[in-house]
Design a protein around this motif. Structure first.
Motif, short mmCIF file in Angstrom:
data_model
loop_
_atom_site.label_atom_id
_atom_site.label_comp_id
_atom_site.label_asym_id
_atom_site.label_seq_id
_atom_site.Cartn_x
_atom_site.Cartn_y
_atom_site.Cartn_z
N ALA A 52 -6.63 3.03 -14.90
CA ALA A 52 -6.07 4.37 -14.45
C ALA A 52 -5.86 4.56 -12.72
CB ALA A 52 -7.12 5.33 -14.97
N LEU A 53 -7.24 4.21 -12.32
CA LEU A 53 -7.02 4.06 -10.85
C LEU A 53 -6.10 3.22 -10.19
CD1 LEU A 53 -10.75 4.68 -9.78
CD2 LEU A 53 -9.03 6.45 -9.96
N SER A 77 1.45 4.57 -8.05
CA SER A 77 2.54 5.43 -8.50
C SER A 77 3.40 6.11 -7.25
CB SER A 77 2.01 6.56 -9.49
OG SER A 77 1.13 7.38 -8.37
N ALA A 78 2.66 6.13 -6.10
CA ALA A 78 3.08 6.78 -4.98
C ALA A 78 3.56 8.44 -5.45
CB ALA A 78 4.62 6.00 -4.73
N LEU A 79 2.70 8.71 -6.29
CA LEU A 79 2.74 10.06 -6.50
C LEU A 79 1.56 10.85 -6.01
CD1 LEU A 79 4.02 9.99 -10.60
CD2 LEU A 79 5.16 10.53 -8.53
N PRO A 80 1.40 12.23 -5.87
CA PRO A 80 0.57 13.05 -5.32
C PRO A 80 -1.23 12.50 -5.86
CG PRO A 80 2.12 14.35 -5.46
CD PRO A 80 2.42 13.15 -6.38
N ASN A 81 -2.04 12.14 -5.15
CA ASN A 81 -3.22 11.67 -5.65
C ASN A 81 -4.41 12.42 -5.10
OD1 ASN A 81 -3.60 10.53 -3.06
ND2 ASN A 81 -2.76 8.34 -3.81
N ASP A 82 -4.13 13.42 -4.34
CA ASP A 82 -5.44 14.08 -3.89
C ASP A 82 -5.85 15.14 -4.95
OD1 ASP A 82 -3.11 15.64 -4.19
OD2 ASP A 82 -3.63 17.34 -2.83
N ARG A 83 -5.27 15.11 -6.35
CA ARG A 83 -5.95 15.77 -7.16
C ARG A 83 -5.30 15.25 -8.53
NH1 ARG A 83 -5.41 22.12 -7.95
NH2 ARG A 83 -6.86 22.20 -6.05
N PHE A 84 -6.07 14.72 -9.44
CA PHE A 84 -5.41 13.97 -10.88
C PHE A 84 -6.39 14.21 -11.88
CE2 PHE A 84 -8.03 10.77 -8.75
CZ PHE A 84 -8.77 10.13 -9.69
N LEU A 85 -5.79 14.23 -13.00
CA LEU A 85 -6.44 14.39 -14.14
C LEU A 85 -6.24 12.96 -15.11
CD1 LEU A 85 -8.20 16.05 -16.27
CD2 LEU A 85 -5.80 16.86 -17.23
N ALA A 135 0.09 21.17 -19.33
CA ALA A 135 1.35 21.38 -18.78
C ALA A 135 1.11 21.97 -17.38
CB ALA A 135 2.33 22.02 -19.47
N ALA A 136 0.44 23.04 -17.31
CA ALA A 136 0.35 23.99 -15.92
C ALA A 136 -0.75 23.26 -15.22
CB ALA A 136 -0.12 25.38 -16.55
N ILE A 137 -1.41 22.29 -15.34
CA ILE A 137 -2.69 21.97 -14.47
C ILE A 137 -2.08 21.48 -13.17
CG2 ILE A 137 -4.36 20.13 -14.12
CD1 ILE A 137 -4.84 20.55 -17.28
N PRO A 138 -2.26 21.91 -12.07
CA PRO A 138 -1.64 21.52 -10.73
C PRO A 138 -2.26 20.10 -10.28
CG PRO A 138 -3.41 22.92 -10.19
CD PRO A 138 -3.28 23.05 -11.95
N ALA A 139 -1.92 19.15 -11.06
CA ALA A 139 -2.51 17.80 -10.61
C ALA A 139 -1.79 16.66 -11.29
CB ALA A 139 -3.94 17.54 -11.44
N THR A 140 -1.60 15.65 -10.67
CA THR A 140 -1.13 14.29 -11.22
C THR A 140 -1.92 14.04 -12.56
OG1 THR A 140 -0.26 13.68 -9.17
CG2 THR A 140 -0.52 12.02 -10.86
N LEU A 141 -1.13 13.73 -13.73
CA LEU A 141 -1.74 13.44 -14.93
C LEU A 141 -1.67 12.08 -15.15
CD1 LEU A 141 -0.06 16.26 -17.32
CD2 LEU A 141 -2.29 16.28 -16.16
N VAL A 142 -2.47 11.39 -15.83
CA VAL A 142 -2.63 9.85 -15.85
C VAL A 142 -3.08 9.65 -17.34
CG1 VAL A 142 -3.81 7.80 -15.44
CG2 VAL A 142 -3.53 9.44 -13.76
N PHE A 143 -2.11 8.92 -18.02
CA PHE A 143 -2.48 8.59 -19.40
C PHE A 143 -2.46 7.04 -19.71
CE2 PHE A 143 0.33 12.35 -19.10
CZ PHE A 143 -0.51 13.42 -19.65
#
Length: 276
Positions: free
Chosen positions: A112-113, A119-127, A147-155
């Motif tokens: 995950a990490l 990813s080069a996506l925002p990583n200051d906040r992620f779920l 959907a509305a969580i203001p964070a990058t999602l990792v699955f």
């Protein structure tokens, strides 16, 4: 008890501390003794293995706790990566805490990490959301909750379900930037970047091989309301019986626009009529 991270692909990612801990352990608790047995052989280690996975956890957990309370040293590993991430190990840790058994963690590889880093996506906040449900209806319900969580999602995702999951993400999350990371740290590592729509098309009829992590960017910032949007909302509030000043205050609070500017717009709309 020691929580020991193991490589997710490249054997060079094992840490010196992990090797020494596995060598010193009285028992190694693992998801699949065949997988961990191969790891131990490659490391030149020979320690007794105890299976601990979702199907036998209820029975194995008290046995492990009993060994620990008798003074045994147990290392808990997953098949690959960091234990407790998408596996039942957390229940064992909770039991250790409840029984005053000392627990420590040895950091190391994590798919995950690793995917988040690449990813080069925002990583200051992620779920980290683990695996989505297998069935489409349940999967879309789970996605709506995120959907509305203001964070990058990792699955994590099965390669066979990847196309369907990406299509559901498009439908529920919208066409966000995303990454599909596959076979991380292995010979055929692949990081596919694009928007969810393009990635869904890419994997719709072409499921990849190997272990997959999907990283999805946060929801985009909502567009600032236009003057027309403000006018529409002001008319709605006034039509409901509010005075102009009160309507302007309410709409300013809703939108974040300066109250003075919204009030000036309201005056222009209603020309200081009876609602003033």
């Amino acid at each position: 008890m020691y929580l020991v991270a193991t490589p997710i692909g490249n054997m060079g990612d094992i840490t010196f501390r992990a090797v020494e801990t596995l060598r010193a352990a009285d028992w190694v608790a693992c998801e699949d003794t065949r997988v961990t047995g191969k790891l131990m052989t490659r490391l030149g280690l020979d320690r007794p293995l105890i299976p601990y996975h979702e199907h036998n956890a209820e029975k194995a957990r008290p046995e492990l706790i009993a060994k620990l309370k008798q003074g045994a040293v147990i290392a808990l590993v997953s098949d690959a990566g960091t234990p407790l991430v998408s596996d039942p190990g957390y229940r064992l840790v909770r039991a250790c805490v409840a029984e005053n058994v000392a627990v420590t963690a040895l950091p190391g590889a994590s798919a995950a990490l690793t995917a988040l880093q690449l990813s080069a996506l925002p990583n200051d906040r992620f779920l980290f959301a683990g695996f989505l449900p297998n069935k489409a209806a349940a999967r879309r319900t789970a996605l709506r909750e995120l959907a509305a969580i203001p964070a990058t999602l990792v699955f994590y995702e099965s390669p066979n379900r990847l196309g369907e999951s990406l299509a559901d993400m498009v439908a529920v999350l919208g066409d966000r930037d995303a990454v599909v990371a596959r076979e991380l740290t292995k010979l055929h590592e692949e990081v596919a970047r694009g928007d969810l729509f393009a990635l869904a098309g890419r994997y719709a009829d072409n499921p990849p091989k190997g272990e997959v992590v999907v990283v999805v960017s946060p929801p985009g910032a909502a567009a600032a309301p236009s003057e027309a949007d403000l006018e529409t909302r002001l008319r709605q509030v006034v039509d409901q019986g509010a005075r102009i000043k009160d309507a302007a205050a309410l709409v300013a609070a809703e939108t974040g626009f300066p109250r003075r500017d919204v009030y000036a717009l309201a005056l222009k709309l209603f020309r200081m009529g009876d609602n003033g």
